[in-house]
Design an enzyme around this catalytic site. Structure first.
Site, PDB file in Angstrom:
ATOM      1  N   LYS A  22     -25.060 -20.691  20.631  1.00 21.29           N
ATOM      2  CA  LYS A  22     -25.132 -20.824  19.170  1.00 21.29           C
ATOM      3  C   LYS A  22     -25.614 -22.216  18.783  1.00 21.29           C
ATOM      4  CE  LYS A  22     -21.343 -21.924  16.671  1.00 21.29           C
ATOM      5  NZ  LYS A  22     -21.619 -23.047  15.749  1.00 21.29           N
ATOM      6  N   ASN A  23     -25.044 -23.238  19.422  1.00 26.71           N
ATOM      7  CA  ASN A  23     -25.336 -24.606  19.008  1.00 26.71           C
ATOM      8  C   ASN A  23     -26.742 -25.067  19.394  1.00 26.71           C
ATOM      9  OD1 ASN A  23     -22.853 -24.692  17.866  1.00 26.71           O
ATOM     10  ND2 ASN A  23     -21.969 -26.181  19.288  1.00 26.71           N
ATOM     11  N   CYS A 126     -16.444 -25.379   9.401  1.00 32.33           N
ATOM     12  CA  CYS A 126     -15.067 -25.270   9.899  1.00 32.33           C
ATOM     13  C   CYS A 126     -14.181 -26.333   9.255  1.00 32.33           C
ATOM     14  CB  CYS A 126     -15.043 -25.494  11.405  1.00 32.33           C
ATOM     15  SG  CYS A 126     -15.393 -24.036  12.366  1.00 32.33           S
ATOM     16  N   ARG A 131     -15.795 -34.424   8.342  1.00 29.81           N
ATOM     17  CA  ARG A 131     -17.180 -34.261   8.794  1.00 29.81           C
ATOM     18  C   ARG A 131     -18.208 -34.756   7.768  1.00 29.81           C
ATOM     19  NH1 ARG A 131     -17.572 -28.444  11.698  1.00 29.81           N
ATOM     20  NH2 ARG A 131     -18.880 -29.464  13.209  1.00 29.81           N
ATOM     21  N   ASP A 317     -15.127 -28.497  21.756  1.00 33.60           N
ATOM     22  CA  ASP A 317     -15.199 -27.059  21.487  1.00 33.60           C
ATOM     23  C   ASP A 317     -14.454 -26.223  22.528  1.00 33.60           C
ATOM     24  OD1 ASP A 317     -16.640 -27.538  19.236  1.00 33.60           O
ATOM     25  OD2 ASP A 317     -18.574 -26.883  20.013  1.00 33.60           O
TER      26      ASP A 317
HETATM   27  C1  UD1 Z   1     -21.648 -30.221  16.686  1.00 35.25           C
HETATM   28  C2  UD1 Z   1     -21.363 -28.804  17.112  1.00 35.25           C
HETATM   29  C3  UD1 Z   1     -19.857 -28.557  17.154  1.00 35.25           C
HETATM   30  C4  UD1 Z   1     -19.187 -29.593  18.044  1.00 35.25           C
HETATM   31  C5  UD1 Z   1     -19.593 -31.016  17.657  1.00 35.25           C
HETATM   32  C6  UD1 Z   1     -19.087 -32.071  18.616  1.00 35.25           C
HETATM   33  C7  UD1 Z   1     -23.250 -27.491  16.355  1.00 35.25           C
HETATM   34  C8  UD1 Z   1     -23.776 -26.459  15.434  1.00 35.25           C
HETATM   35  N1  UD1 Z   1     -21.987 -27.896  16.150  1.00 35.25           N
HETATM   36  O1  UD1 Z   1     -21.126 -30.401  15.381  1.00 35.25           O
HETATM   37  O2  UD1 Z   1     -19.631 -27.237  17.672  1.00 35.25           O
HETATM   38  O3  UD1 Z   1     -17.781 -29.468  17.930  1.00 35.25           O
HETATM   39  O4  UD1 Z   1     -21.033 -31.123  17.607  1.00 35.25           O
HETATM   40  O5  UD1 Z   1     -19.556 -31.804  19.887  1.00 35.25           O
HETATM   41  O6  UD1 Z   1     -23.949 -27.946  17.245  1.00 35.25           O
HETATM   42  N2  UD1 Z   1     -19.671 -37.834  11.904  1.00 35.25           N
HETATM   43  C9  UD1 Z   1     -19.626 -38.789  10.925  1.00 35.25           C
HETATM   44  N3  UD1 Z   1     -20.723 -38.930  10.126  1.00 35.25           N
HETATM   45  C10 UD1 Z   1     -21.849 -38.156  10.286  1.00 35.25           C
HETATM   46  C11 UD1 Z   1     -21.886 -37.208  11.312  1.00 35.25           C
HETATM   47  C12 UD1 Z   1     -20.774 -37.067  12.116  1.00 35.25           C
HETATM   48  O7  UD1 Z   1     -18.627 -39.478  10.748  1.00 35.25           O
HETATM   49  O8  UD1 Z   1     -22.796 -38.342   9.517  1.00 35.25           O
HETATM   50  C13 UD1 Z   1     -18.501 -37.665  12.781  1.00 35.25           C
HETATM   51  C14 UD1 Z   1     -17.873 -36.280  12.658  1.00 35.25           C
HETATM   52  O9  UD1 Z   1     -16.995 -36.192  11.549  1.00 35.25           O
HETATM   53  C15 UD1 Z   1     -17.158 -36.140  13.965  1.00 35.25           C
HETATM   54  C16 UD1 Z   1     -18.100 -36.881  14.938  1.00 35.25           C
HETATM   55  O10 UD1 Z   1     -18.918 -37.716  14.123  1.00 35.25           O
HETATM   56  O11 UD1 Z   1     -15.925 -36.787  13.918  1.00 35.25           O
HETATM   57  C17 UD1 Z   1     -18.992 -35.994  15.765  1.00 35.25           C
HETATM   58  O12 UD1 Z   1     -19.580 -35.000  14.954  1.00 35.25           O
HETATM   59  P1  UD1 Z   1     -20.990 -34.328  15.288  1.00 35.25           P
HETATM   60  O13 UD1 Z   1     -21.350 -34.582  16.706  1.00 35.25           O
HETATM   61  O14 UD1 Z   1     -21.947 -34.755  14.232  1.00 35.25           O
HETATM   62  O15 UD1 Z   1     -20.634 -32.792  15.121  1.00 35.25           O
HETATM   63  P2  UD1 Z   1     -21.577 -31.661  14.524  1.00 35.25           P
HETATM   64  O16 UD1 Z   1     -22.988 -31.980  14.799  1.00 35.25           O
HETATM   65  O17 UD1 Z   1     -21.170 -31.359  13.129  1.00 35.25           O
END
Ligand code: UD1
Length: 430
Positions: A22-23, A126, A131, A317
């Site tokens: 999915k990701n 979620c 986030r 995950d």
């Molecule tokens: C993706 C995955 C999700 C997985 C996560 C971490 C997909 C569709 N989703 O989510 O399944 O759990 O990676 O491996 O691929 N953050 C900030 N600011 C930002 C962006 C992120 O503070 O602008 C923080 C987030 O709140 C979190 C951390 O960085 O605490 C990591 O998040 P991120 O790697 O961005 O997760 P996703 O891409 O949303």
């Protein structure tokens, strides 16, 4: 609303085919916005999140075709789909579409790169933490974008002539920000360097796709990506990698119930940290032609500590599923979540099976119990839901999992796959 009923206590035996990730599928689909030519994706999983992203892409003007099954396709073949963004008719991604899934926010990168403007609702997804999107906005600004936030929307504009290459030092590893900035940089003028980039296998899958589309990217699979912008990208055909989270989930399910299952298509190099822990907990894992074989002979599980990390560490995950496994281990296991601040919602539900878990901030202490008993539980987020299914498979008696729409977002035909391996599991229509 559908529910899942499980009668626990049966070992899992046989084989399962791991679906497309999915990701990886989601950002690959989003990459189609970068070119007017068709992007063909093989092995796209049939998931609610994929359907949701299809709606968003259609709204931007993308034509989507699902290819029919071919005689050689088995029951477990993923979908072959073509995405053609010949003309982007709308650069706005509205709240009612984006709020359902966080990854839809990522369209901001390609829209801005190709159309020089985008208006994208701030995301939902979620309920596992706040986030935010600050890294995305910082990265896009480094490529010259002007960003405003108005009425819940991010309004992004490229400078005259389009985005320009820039230096992006991510303050923290972010999968979504890496995907988005990498996609945007492919069409920027000049060189972009993304430091502290995510190294998750899904980033590699998307980077290779962009290269197949004509992008120039080096450093794939490392923390530093260097992208030389090109004038245009073209069509390509790309395979979605197998879902390492699904594979890890099944490995933990087998470790929990006992049995012997071949996970077809699983790529050990994509989930080594998780496999190491499952082995230390008591399962035997062997690489076989075409996949991974997971066995447990029914002897006791051992408690193992884990701290979640970005790839190549143990993935967040799989944290809920591993916690489920540890509820039956001999001894006490400490599980530390480091990526999301609110990712222990499955704890309250696991307690309903008779598990012994204490939470203190980001640390969960799990003391194994000799038996789990079936219970009525509620899915709270995508990965948490499947941890309840795993617990139900190992528990005595009947378990009912409600709110399984979370499960349908990320696990393809879960009850069918587990059922074929001997689990007593069925979907009850709501
Ligand atoms: C993706 C995955 C999700 C997985 C996560 C971490 C997909 C569709 N989703 O989510 O399944 O759990 O990676 O491996 O691929 N953050 C900030 N600011 C930002 C962006 C992120 O503070 O602008 C923080 C987030 O709140 C979190 C951390 O960085 O605490 C990591 O998040 P991120 O790697 O961005 O997760 P996703 O891409 O949303």
């Amino acid at each position: 609303m559908d529910r899942i009923r499980i009668t626990g206590g049966n070992p899992l035996n046989g084989h399962l085919t791991v679906s497309g990730a999915k990701n990886a599928a989601l950002p690959l689909m989003i990459s189609s916005l970068l070119t007017e030519e068709p992007l063909i994706l093989n092995n796209v999983p049939r998931l609610a999140d994929v359907l949701q992203l299809e709606r968003i892409l259609i709204n931007h003007g993308v034509d989507i075709a699902v290819h029919g099954r071919k005689p050689a396709d088995g029951d477990d073949s993923g979908q072959r789909m073509t995405f053609t963004a010949a003309e982007i008719v709308d650069t706005c991604a509205p709240y009612d579409l984006v709020s359902k899934m966080r990854a839809s926010f990522w369209v901001i990168g390609p829209l801005l790169a190709r159309m020089h403007e985008a208006r994208v609702s701030l995301p939902g997804g979620c309920a596992i933490g706040t986030r935010p999107v600050d890294f995305f906005l910082y990265g896009l600004k480094q490529l010259g974008a002007e960003i405003d936030i108005d009425n819940g929307y991010v309004i992004a504009k490229a400078p005259p002539g389009g985005l320009v290459g820039g230096e992006v030092d991510l303050p923290r590893v972010s999968v979504g920000a890496t995907h988005t900035i990498m996609m945007a940089a492919t069409l920027a003028r000049g060189k972009t360097v993304i430091r502290n980039a995510a190294m998750e296998p899904e980033i590699g899958n998307v980077a290779e796709c962009l290269v197949a589309m004509g992008a120039s990217i080096s450093g794939i699979g490392t923390r530093t990506l260097v992208i030389e912008g090109v004038e245009r990208l073209h069509g390509a055909t790309v395979d979605v990698i197998p879902d390492r989270i699904e594979a890890g989930t099944f490995a933990m399910a087998v470790a929990m119930t006992g049995g012997d299952v071949l996970l077809r298509g699983a790529r050990p190099e994509h989930l080594q940290a998780a496999l190491d822990l499952v082995e230390r907990a008591g399962a035997t894992i062997t690489r076989e032609a075409g996949g991974l074989r997971v066995r447990r002979n029914g002897n006791g599980l051992q408690a193992v500590d884990v701290e979640v990390d970005t790839f190549p560490g143990f993935p967040t995950d799989l944290q809920a599923q591993f916690m489920s496994l540890m509820t039956r281990a001999n001894g006490t296991s400490e599980i530390r979540e480091t990526i999301f601040e609110n990712r222990f919602m499955h704890v309250a539900e696991l307690l309903r099976f008779g598990a012994d878990i204490r939470v203190d901030g980001q640390l969960a202490t799990v003391t194994g119990v000799p038996e789990l008993r079936g219970a009525q539980v509620m899915a709270t987020d995508l990965r948490a839901s499947v941890s309840l299914v795993i617990a139900g498979l190992a528990a005595s008696g009947e378990t009912i999992v409600s709110r399984i729409y979370h499960l349908d977002r990320g696990f393809e035909r879960l009850e069918e796959k587990l059922g074929r391996c001997g689990a007593k599991i069925e979907r009850l229509a709501g």
